[in-house]
Design an enzyme around this catalytic site. Structure first.
Site, PDB file in Angstrom:
ATOM      1  N   MET A 165       0.848  -1.185   0.000  1.00 38.37           N
ATOM      2  CA  MET A 165       0.000   0.000   0.000  1.00 38.37           C
ATOM      3  C   MET A 165       0.883   1.234   0.000  1.00 38.37           C
ATOM      4  O   MET A 165       1.799   1.356   0.810  1.00 38.37           O
ATOM      5  CB  MET A 165      -0.979   0.003   1.173  1.00 38.37           C
ATOM      6  CG  MET A 165      -0.413  -0.080   2.552  1.00 38.37           C
ATOM      7  SD  MET A 165      -1.776   0.046   3.744  1.00 38.37           S
ATOM      8  CE  MET A 165      -0.885  -0.190   5.274  1.00 38.37           C
ATOM      9  N   TYR A 442       4.202   3.024  12.765  1.00 36.84           N
ATOM     10  CA  TYR A 442       3.565   2.935  11.450  1.00 36.84           C
ATOM     11  C   TYR A 442       2.137   2.400  11.520  1.00 36.84           C
ATOM     12  O   TYR A 442       1.675   1.963  12.561  1.00 36.84           O
ATOM     13  CB  TYR A 442       4.428   2.185  10.456  1.00 36.84           C
ATOM     14  CG  TYR A 442       4.764   0.733  10.677  1.00 36.84           C
ATOM     15  CD1 TYR A 442       5.667   0.108   9.815  1.00 36.84           C
ATOM     16  CD2 TYR A 442       4.209  -0.016  11.701  1.00 36.84           C
ATOM     17  CE1 TYR A 442       5.996  -1.230   9.979  1.00 36.84           C
ATOM     18  CE2 TYR A 442       4.536  -1.346  11.866  1.00 36.84           C
ATOM     19  CZ  TYR A 442       5.422  -1.951  11.003  1.00 36.84           C
ATOM     20  OH  TYR A 442       5.738  -3.269  11.168  1.00 36.84           O
ATOM     21  N   GLU A 443       1.438   2.490  10.382  1.00 35.53           N
ATOM     22  CA  GLU A 443       0.002   2.205  10.272  1.00 35.53           C
ATOM     23  C   GLU A 443      -0.824   3.064  11.222  1.00 35.53           C
ATOM     24  O   GLU A 443      -1.809   2.639  11.795  1.00 35.53           O
ATOM     25  CB  GLU A 443      -0.292   0.717  10.512  1.00 35.53           C
ATOM     26  CG  GLU A 443       0.526  -0.243   9.686  1.00 35.53           C
ATOM     27  CD  GLU A 443       0.534   0.081   8.202  1.00 35.53           C
ATOM     28  OE1 GLU A 443      -0.370   0.798   7.739  1.00 35.53           O
ATOM     29  OE2 GLU A 443       1.452  -0.354   7.491  1.00 35.53           O
ATOM     30  N   GLY A 444      -0.412   4.297  11.354  1.00 32.23           N
ATOM     31  CA  GLY A 444      -1.075   5.226  12.276  1.00 32.23           C
ATOM     32  C   GLY A 444      -0.416   5.123  13.637  1.00 32.23           C
ATOM     33  O   GLY A 444      -0.474   4.085  14.293  1.00 32.23           O
TER      34      GLY A 444
END
Length: 596
Positions: A165, A442-444
């Site tokens: 992504m 990461y990933e928020g």
């Protein structure tokens, strides 16, 4: 270098005794034939693959890292990674929980979840390659066109192709509404995409023949902010109509980020120069589609940290039993030796039990959520599916933030058990600490997850989702409140449930007057709710252990001791956290920025 042995006995306890997965799956027509024997077989074979094939590559992969060739824009993964991936694909592991319509095995998410814990314990950096592919599969399956599904999903399911992504850009970080990548429509229905992406895990590598990039970009005349973002499928190689590899698409790795950890995974800067892509879903609705991938990734990051917690604990335990230093404070335990093993010391045991408790709590929690995903996807009753979906939405930010926070604590404690050797790379422990630290970011970031939990998932629906989950806890407390043996677990569980209710109402009232109150309280609030969830599962696990304590199986004695440690030593941090959350925003916002 250490070792890794999959904790199959504890996984079986969670799946069979705590969650009674076999009975739960019988209510799902798609999985009604799955029994304990099938589950155990998958666990055992998964344990062999991860310990024998992947774990030996973890330390060497970290030392070697990935190599970027600027002339060809290609990336070479560490020695053995490509061969291990070939074994992974040939073993059918990529297809484990995928739809049989696309070549998958159709097994439940809850089984795949346990396997991914093993993968992450054995080698988190390697696991990110197939892990991201699974997120791409889920996103495309839900939002892709029939033509896209037919062409791409079988390749992702088989593992022949992998996915990524491509979200953030150098100037925007988490604020995706600021992204600048552009997509121009073409007469044939495709789009030409130009832009620069950073921090793209597994963005370029040599493990699969093609990479499918899911890219966020703006179409012409798109609204500003997050409402103007579209999602595109951009293959590294354009596929021919028959699914074979075609011409190279101009999406290239410009560089590999030099990171603190996960060196075996290629975290890339990706440059798109008129790369051809196809829109997924509707124009300007890309974030909604990408959230399928992002939520899968957030659950995946929780599993990464559970995996690291488990493997760090295992190796610290081995070291503590073997390393001799000083004498026990209550007198020599091994008088025939010049010193006692350090596991005799109370604080060494505290550090070990911290890792053990956080691993076992996370295992129960994540397996429960995985089972709710199976119910959300497959239960014949629409109301049950909706209830499960709400619960998954509520618990996802807790999985991402609470488990990664705890892994940072647990791996640090495990490294401390080693003393000076913990900081020496040949022992392998410092790698787990480095790898664990990125999972909070990461990933928020975990602050973003905390804001999501408190601001969107709880205050956003006036606490409806939280109340539903709270009712489960309340019912459990009422059912077992008179059981004297359970009082040491039920009393703190019920007390914390009441405190969470009051704290939520208090923050909600303050937020009506000042939105900064949410931001000031969110991080400690998430940890409090995380402990409420763990308290619930530890109480349930302790109840089973009490019933079987005299069975002669020491597993239950260990489980009971771990639950007691959790309630005595870890859960009490909620008192401090509640005070922090209640303290308000004034102590954070009063100081003018120029005075820092």
């Amino acid at each position: 270098m250490g070792q890794y042995v999959a904790p199959i006995r504890d996984m079986q306890f969670v799946l069979h005794e705590l969650l009674k997965v076999e009975d739960e799956l019988k209510a799902l027509p798609k999985h009604a034939e799955i029994d304990a024997d099938i589950i155990n077989q998958v666990l055992e074979e998964g344990g062999k693959f991860t310990s024998e094939v992947l774990f030996p590559l973890n330390h060497s992969g970290d030392r070697e890292g990935c190599k970027h060739d600027a002339a060809t824009s290609t990336v070479t993964t560490p020695k053995g990674f490509k061969e291990a991936y070939k074994q992974y694909v040939e073993g059918g592991w990529a297809a484990l929980a995928c739809d049989p319509d696309y070549g998958g095995q159709g097994l439940p998410v809850v089984m795949n979840n346990s396997f991914y814990e093993m993968l992450n314990s054995a080698n988190q950096a390697w696991t990110m390659y197939p892990g991201l592919s699974h997120g791409a599969y889920e996103c495309l399956k839900e939002h892709g066109t029939d033509e896209q599904k037919k062409l791409y999903l079988p390749k992702l399911v088989s593992g022949e192709w992998t996915g990524t992504m491509c979200l953030t850009e150098p100037h925007c970080g988490t604020d995706l509404g600021m992204l600048r990548s552009k997509a121009l429509p073409q007469a044939d229905g495709s789009w030409l995409i130009t832009g620069n992406k950073i921090f793209i895990s597994a963005g370029e590598h040599d493990m699969s023949e093609n990479i499918l990039h899911l890219v966020l970009a703006r179409v012409p005349d798109a609204p500003e902010g997050s409402k103007g973002i579209s999602l595109f499928l951009v293959p590294k190689f354009l596929p021919n109509a028959d699914g074979s590899i075609g011409e190279r698409n101009p999406i290239f790795c410009g560089a590999i980020e030099e990171k603190m950890g996960i060196h075996g995974n290629s975290t890339c800067q990706m440059n798109l120069d008129g790369a051809r892509g196809w829109i997924i879903g509707q124009p300007n609705k890309g974030l909604q589609a990408m959230f399928v991938f992002m939520n899968a990734a957030r659950l995946g990051v929780g599993m990464q940290s559970l995996g690291l917690t488990e493997v760090a604990y295992q190796n610290a335990l081995i070291y503590a039993k073997d390393r001799i230093q000083m004498r026990s404070l209550t007198g020599p335990k091994n008088p025939e030796k010049p010193a006692d093993p350090i596991i005799v010391h109370p604080d060494v045991r505290r550090m070990l039990l911290t890792g053990k408790a956080y691993a076992e709590g996370a295992r129960a929690f994540t397996s429960y959520v995985a089972l709710q995903i199976d119910r959300e996807l497959n239960h014949p009753d629409e109301d049950v599916r909706k209830e499960a979906a709400d619960e998954v939405a509520l618990l996802t930010p807790i999985i991402k933030a609470f488990i990664t926070d705890n892994a940072w604590i647990a791996t640090s404690e495990a490294m401390q058990v080693y003393g000076g050797h913990g900081y020496i790379s040949e022992w392998g422990m410092e790698q787990y600490v480095r790898d664990a630290r990125i999972n909070l970011i990461y990933e928020g970031t975990n602050t973003v997850q905390s804001l999501d939990l408190l601001g969107r998932k709880i205050l956003g629906d006036n606490g409806a989702k939280l109340r539903k989950f709270g009712e489960k806890i309340k019912s459990y407390v009422e059912e077992n409140g008179l059981d004297e043996k359970m009082s040491e677990f039920i009393t703190p569980l019920g007390d914390l449930g009441d405190k969470v209710t009051k704290l939520t109402m208090e923050i909600g009232m303050k937020a009506f007057q000042n939105a900064d109150e949410v931001g000031a309280a969110a991080v400690p609030y998430l940890r409090v709710v995380g402990h409420l969830v763990y308290s619930y599962f530890f109480a349930r696990m302790a109840q089973i252990a009490l019933e079987k304590e005299d069975s002669g199986d020491n597993f239950y004695k260990s489980k009971l001791a771990t639950a007691r440690f959790y309630f005595a030593r870890l859960q009490p941090e909620t008192a401090t956290l509640i005070r922090q959350a209640r303290s308000g925003s004034a102590n954070l916002m009063a100081l003018d920025a120029d005075l820092f």
